[in-house]
Design a protein around this motif. Structure first.
Motif, mmCIF file in Angstrom:
data_model
loop_
_atom_site.group_PDB
_atom_site.id
_atom_site.type_symbol
_atom_site.label_atom_id
_atom_site.label_comp_id
_atom_site.label_asym_id
_atom_site.label_seq_id
_atom_site.Cartn_x
_atom_site.Cartn_y
_atom_site.Cartn_z
ATOM 1 N N LEU A 1 0.904 -1.088 0.068
ATOM 2 C CA LEU A 1 0.109 -0.192 0.105
ATOM 3 C C LEU A 1 1.050 1.426 -0.044
ATOM 4 C CD1 LEU A 1 -2.545 -1.044 2.673
ATOM 5 C CD2 LEU A 1 -2.893 -0.800 0.522
ATOM 6 N N PHE A 2 2.141 1.014 -0.217
ATOM 7 C CA PHE A 2 3.044 2.353 -0.090
ATOM 8 C C PHE A 2 2.785 3.238 -1.005
ATOM 9 C CE2 PHE A 2 7.135 4.497 -0.841
ATOM 10 C CZ PHE A 2 7.224 5.242 0.253
ATOM 11 N N GLN A 3 2.427 3.140 -2.176
ATOM 12 C CA GLN A 3 1.946 4.191 -3.296
ATOM 13 C C GLN A 3 0.834 4.741 -2.849
ATOM 14 O OE1 GLN A 3 1.686 2.759 -7.248
ATOM 15 N NE2 GLN A 3 2.678 4.550 -8.263
ATOM 16 N N SER A 4 -0.071 4.012 -2.370
ATOM 17 C CA SER A 4 -1.434 4.764 -1.759
ATOM 18 C C SER A 4 -1.255 5.579 -0.424
ATOM 19 C CB SER A 4 -2.649 3.684 -1.334
ATOM 20 O OG SER A 4 -3.674 4.248 -0.887
ATOM 21 N N ILE B 1 -5.905 5.024 -6.166
ATOM 22 C CA ILE B 1 -4.745 4.328 -5.920
ATOM 23 C C ILE B 1 -4.899 3.116 -4.994
ATOM 24 C CG2 ILE B 1 -2.552 4.820 -5.576
ATOM 25 C CD1 ILE B 1 -3.764 6.442 -7.819
ATOM 26 N N SER B 2 -5.805 3.424 -3.829
ATOM 27 C CA SER B 2 -5.904 2.512 -2.956
ATOM 28 C C SER B 2 -6.676 1.036 -3.632
ATOM 29 C CB SER B 2 -6.774 2.991 -1.938
ATOM 30 O OG SER B 2 -6.387 3.823 -1.296
ATOM 31 N N PHE B 3 -7.523 1.361 -4.417
ATOM 32 C CA PHE B 3 -8.310 0.154 -5.084
ATOM 33 C C PHE B 3 -7.114 -0.429 -6.151
ATOM 34 C CE2 PHE B 3 -12.301 3.056 -5.563
ATOM 35 C CZ PHE B 3 -12.595 2.206 -4.233
ATOM 36 N N ARG B 4 -6.252 0.182 -6.558
ATOM 37 C CA ARG B 4 -5.209 -0.441 -7.353
ATOM 38 C C ARG B 4 -4.155 -1.435 -6.812
ATOM 39 N NH1 ARG B 4 -0.385 1.138 -8.505
ATOM 40 N NH2 ARG B 4 0.751 0.376 -10.497
ATOM 41 N N CYS B 5 -4.060 -0.645 -5.607
ATOM 42 C CA CYS B 5 -2.896 -1.338 -4.709
ATOM 43 C C CYS B 5 -3.534 -2.429 -3.923
ATOM 44 C CB CYS B 5 -2.469 -0.207 -3.602
ATOM 45 S SG CYS B 5 -1.332 0.704 -4.257
ATOM 46 N N MET B 6 -4.703 -2.600 -3.626
ATOM 47 C CA MET B 6 -5.379 -3.569 -3.093
ATOM 48 C C MET B 6 -5.553 -4.954 -3.818
ATOM 49 S SD MET B 6 -6.244 -2.812 0.488
ATOM 50 C CE MET B 6 -7.687 -3.717 0.787
ATOM 51 N N VAL C 1 -6.282 -8.370 -2.697
ATOM 52 C CA VAL C 1 -7.546 -8.404 -2.014
ATOM 53 C C VAL C 1 -8.967 -8.348 -3.098
ATOM 54 C CG1 VAL C 1 -9.251 -7.013 -0.522
ATOM 55 C CG2 VAL C 1 -6.705 -6.989 0.088
ATOM 56 N N ASP C 2 -9.903 -9.114 -2.730
ATOM 57 C CA ASP C 2 -11.200 -9.140 -3.610
ATOM 58 C C ASP C 2 -11.683 -7.955 -3.948
ATOM 59 O OD1 ASP C 2 -13.706 -9.560 -4.853
ATOM 60 O OD2 ASP C 2 -13.399 -11.872 -4.203
ATOM 61 N N PRO C 3 -11.964 -7.406 -5.231
ATOM 62 C CA PRO C 3 -12.331 -6.026 -5.559
ATOM 63 C C PRO C 3 -13.858 -5.999 -5.147
ATOM 64 C CG PRO C 3 -11.258 -6.923 -7.458
ATOM 65 C CD PRO C 3 -11.297 -8.217 -6.453
ATOM 66 N N ARG C 4 -14.514 -7.019 -4.848
ATOM 67 C CA ARG C 4 -15.723 -6.851 -4.601
ATOM 68 C C ARG C 4 -15.746 -6.083 -3.188
ATOM 69 N NH1 ARG C 4 -17.845 -12.732 -5.977
ATOM 70 N NH2 ARG C 4 -15.637 -13.246 -4.983
ATOM 71 N N ILE C 5 -14.908 -6.747 -2.069
ATOM 72 C CA ILE C 5 -14.580 -6.231 -0.802
ATOM 73 C C ILE C 5 -14.239 -4.665 -0.703
ATOM 74 C CG2 ILE C 5 -13.583 -6.939 1.409
ATOM 75 C CD1 ILE C 5 -16.055 -8.523 0.670
ATOM 76 N N SER C 6 -12.985 -4.687 -1.439
ATOM 77 C CA SER C 6 -12.131 -3.276 -1.131
ATOM 78 C C SER C 6 -13.205 -2.170 -1.974
ATOM 79 C CB SER C 6 -11.106 -3.398 -2.170
ATOM 80 O OG SER C 6 -11.154 -3.679 -3.310
ATOM 81 N N LYS C 7 -13.854 -2.443 -2.984
ATOM 82 C CA LYS C 7 -14.608 -1.212 -3.645
ATOM 83 C C LYS C 7 -15.892 -1.007 -2.731
ATOM 84 C CE LYS C 7 -12.885 -1.741 -8.362
ATOM 85 N NZ LYS C 7 -13.243 -1.983 -9.778
ATOM 86 N N THR D 1 -3.887 11.483 7.780
ATOM 87 C CA THR D 1 -4.636 10.858 6.765
ATOM 88 C C THR D 1 -4.183 9.544 6.361
ATOM 89 O OG1 THR D 1 -4.961 13.134 5.933
ATOM 90 C CG2 THR D 1 -5.500 11.305 4.399
ATOM 91 N N THR D 2 -2.706 9.375 6.462
ATOM 92 C CA THR D 2 -2.395 7.870 6.382
ATOM 93 C C THR D 2 -2.807 7.117 6.974
ATOM 94 O OG1 THR D 2 -0.475 8.338 7.512
ATOM 95 C CG2 THR D 2 0.043 8.950 5.227
ATOM 96 N N ASN D 3 -3.182 7.444 8.531
ATOM 97 C CA ASN D 3 -3.718 6.344 9.310
ATOM 98 C C ASN D 3 -5.240 6.131 9.029
ATOM 99 O OD1 ASN D 3 -2.007 5.677 11.293
ATOM 100 N ND2 ASN D 3 -3.361 6.593 12.821
ATOM 101 N N ASN D 4 -6.014 7.148 8.524
ATOM 102 C CA ASN D 4 -7.372 6.988 8.174
ATOM 103 C C ASN D 4 -7.366 5.947 6.882
ATOM 104 O OD1 ASN D 4 -8.053 8.865 9.970
ATOM 105 N ND2 ASN D 4 -8.051 10.618 8.435
ATOM 106 N N MET D 5 -6.537 6.107 5.897
ATOM 107 C CA MET D 5 -6.401 5.246 4.676
ATOM 108 C C MET D 5 -5.819 3.814 5.100
ATOM 109 S SD MET D 5 -4.099 3.862 2.437
ATOM 110 C CE MET D 5 -2.670 4.552 2.680
ATOM 111 N N LEU D 6 -5.005 3.734 5.934
ATOM 112 C CA LEU D 6 -4.454 2.273 6.310
ATOM 113 C C LEU D 6 -5.570 1.739 6.981
ATOM 114 C CD1 LEU D 6 -0.751 2.773 7.289
ATOM 115 C CD2 LEU D 6 -1.548 1.845 5.139
ATOM 116 N N GLY D 7 -6.178 2.401 7.958
ATOM 117 C CA GLY D 7 -7.397 1.776 8.653
ATOM 118 C C GLY D 7 -8.638 1.317 7.895
#
Length: 382
Positions: free
Chosen positions: A198-201, A217-222, A228-234, A326-332
């Motif tokens: 997830l470093f790029q995100s 970017i998070s969608f792509r990295c996941m 990670v299954d896109p159905r879950i991440s999206k 914000t990085t905390n929010n994104m990683l969470g």
């Protein structure tokens, strides 16, 4: 809540606020604003079911206050429903869930529309990949511009350095210890390998100070790096970008107690509990935009009778701390999506089997229709 508790422990242990710091920084200049936490949650409800889905892609419903200045205080004389610029992510998610559920119940006749949306998704992701080639230059430029915009960086660091250390310690302890332990205990995989994927995100969230801006970017990295299954991440990530604000809760807790310490305001266990609970509740209603936490601090400071004017003293360093939290929010959000996928693995496998069965049935129906059409053509020719 865990993030807020970490912030509380650190700010009490390090004690970054002192009366000497207040004398050096001077009095704050933030005007009083009577915010209502209930209004924030009501705004969430209004945004959940938007009046217009096209408007929701550009504007978000908020409560505007009609204010009247009397002396040094501001009194609210009325409330109106208004809109501000920004995507109403929660409303769009709810609409898409409803639309997708109904579309799935249509059956084979809805397949062309499903394919259309799938193609649109592929096109947008390819456009994101093109932008990512120039993202290192853009991220470096944004950070450099913010650093150069500070009038006296050395003075600011000397006066508020201990406060920055407290916030950053809590942020990175939560990132590299708490989240990793939760991920390892549930998913049973290497959590730091997941973080590296997830470093790029992470860098995008740090540069933009917005979880919503880092979503593509998070969608792509996941999907590509962490599988990670896109159905879950999206599904999980957009909701998390709206209501999951781990870093914001930590910052508001630390900053509120820091201001109380600067003004020599004694706080008991009940006041600390009020700070933690109010910070957690206020962060849920926070917008995923830069520096939203400074407005939420007014709610917490009012709850513990601390001077709201001192919020302005933190503006000089918020450009940096906002990026860290914000990085905390994104990683969470991302770790939450991975945990949900791990807990839902059996259900996903069942869904895949049902989808394969439906595809076979649809194929058989199409073949039968072709055979029937061929028979009809032969009969017509005879």
């Amino acid at each position: 809540l865990v993030s807020s508790l970490i912030g509380l422990i650190l700010v009490l242990a390090i004690h970054p606020g002192s009366s000497e710091t207040k004398e050096l920084l001077g009095a704050g200049s933030t005007k009083q604003r009577n915010l209502d936490l209930v209004d924030n949650f009501l705004d969430l409800g209004r945004n959940l079911i938007p009046n217009n889905v096209f408007q929701a892609s550009m504007e978000t419903a908020i409560t505007r206050y009609t204010e009247e200045v009397t002396g040094n205080s501001t009194i609210i004389t009325g409330k109106t429903l208004d809109y501000r610029s920004g995507t109403n992510t929660l409303g769009i998610i709810f609409f898409c869930l409803t639309f997708g559920t109904v579309l799935g119940s249509v059956g084979p006749s809805g397949k062309p529309l499903v394919n259309l949306f799938s193609i649109i998704d592929q096109v947008i992701m390819k456009m994101v990949y093109m932008v990512m080639w120039v993202s290192p230059i853009g991220i470096a430029s944004v950070i450099a511009a913010k650093i150069l915009g500070v009038a006296d960086l050395a003075l600011v660091m000397s006066q508020l350095g201990l406060f920055m250390v407290t916030v950053c310690s809590g942020v990175f302890f939560y990132q590299f210890v708490v989240l990793q332990l939760i991920y390892f205990m549930i998913v049973r995989k290497n959590p730091y390998k997941f973080w590296w994927g997830l470093f790029q995100s992470w860098m995008t969230a740090f540069a933009t100070a917005s979880t919503a801006a880092a979503l593509p970017i998070s969608f792509r990295c996941m999907k590509e790096n962490n599988r990670v299954d896109p159905r879950i991440s999206k599904f999980v990530l957009p909701i998390g970008a709206t209501i999951n604000m781990d870093g914001t809760a930590l910052f508001v807790t630390v900053a509120s107690i820091f201001i109380a310490q600067m003004n020599n305001i004694p706080l008991n266990a009940g006041a600390y509990a009020t700070v933690v609970l109010t910070s957690t509740a206020a962060s849920i209603a926070a917008a995923s935009i830069p520096s939203a936490a400074l407005v939420l601090m007014l709610l917490v400071l009012t709850a513990i009778d601390a001077p709201y004017q001192d919020v302005s003293l933190l503006w000089a360093i918020d450009w940096f701390l906002d990026r860290c939290r914000t990085t905390n929010n994104m990683l969470g959000d991302c770790y939450g999506a991975a945990i949900v996928e791990s807990l839902s693995r059996k259900e996903l496998e069942i869904m895949d089997k049902l989808a394969d069965t439906n595809d076979v049935e649809i194929g058989n129906l199409e073949n039968q229709e072709k055979k029937d059409l061929g028979v009809d053509n032969v009969a017509t020719d005879l």
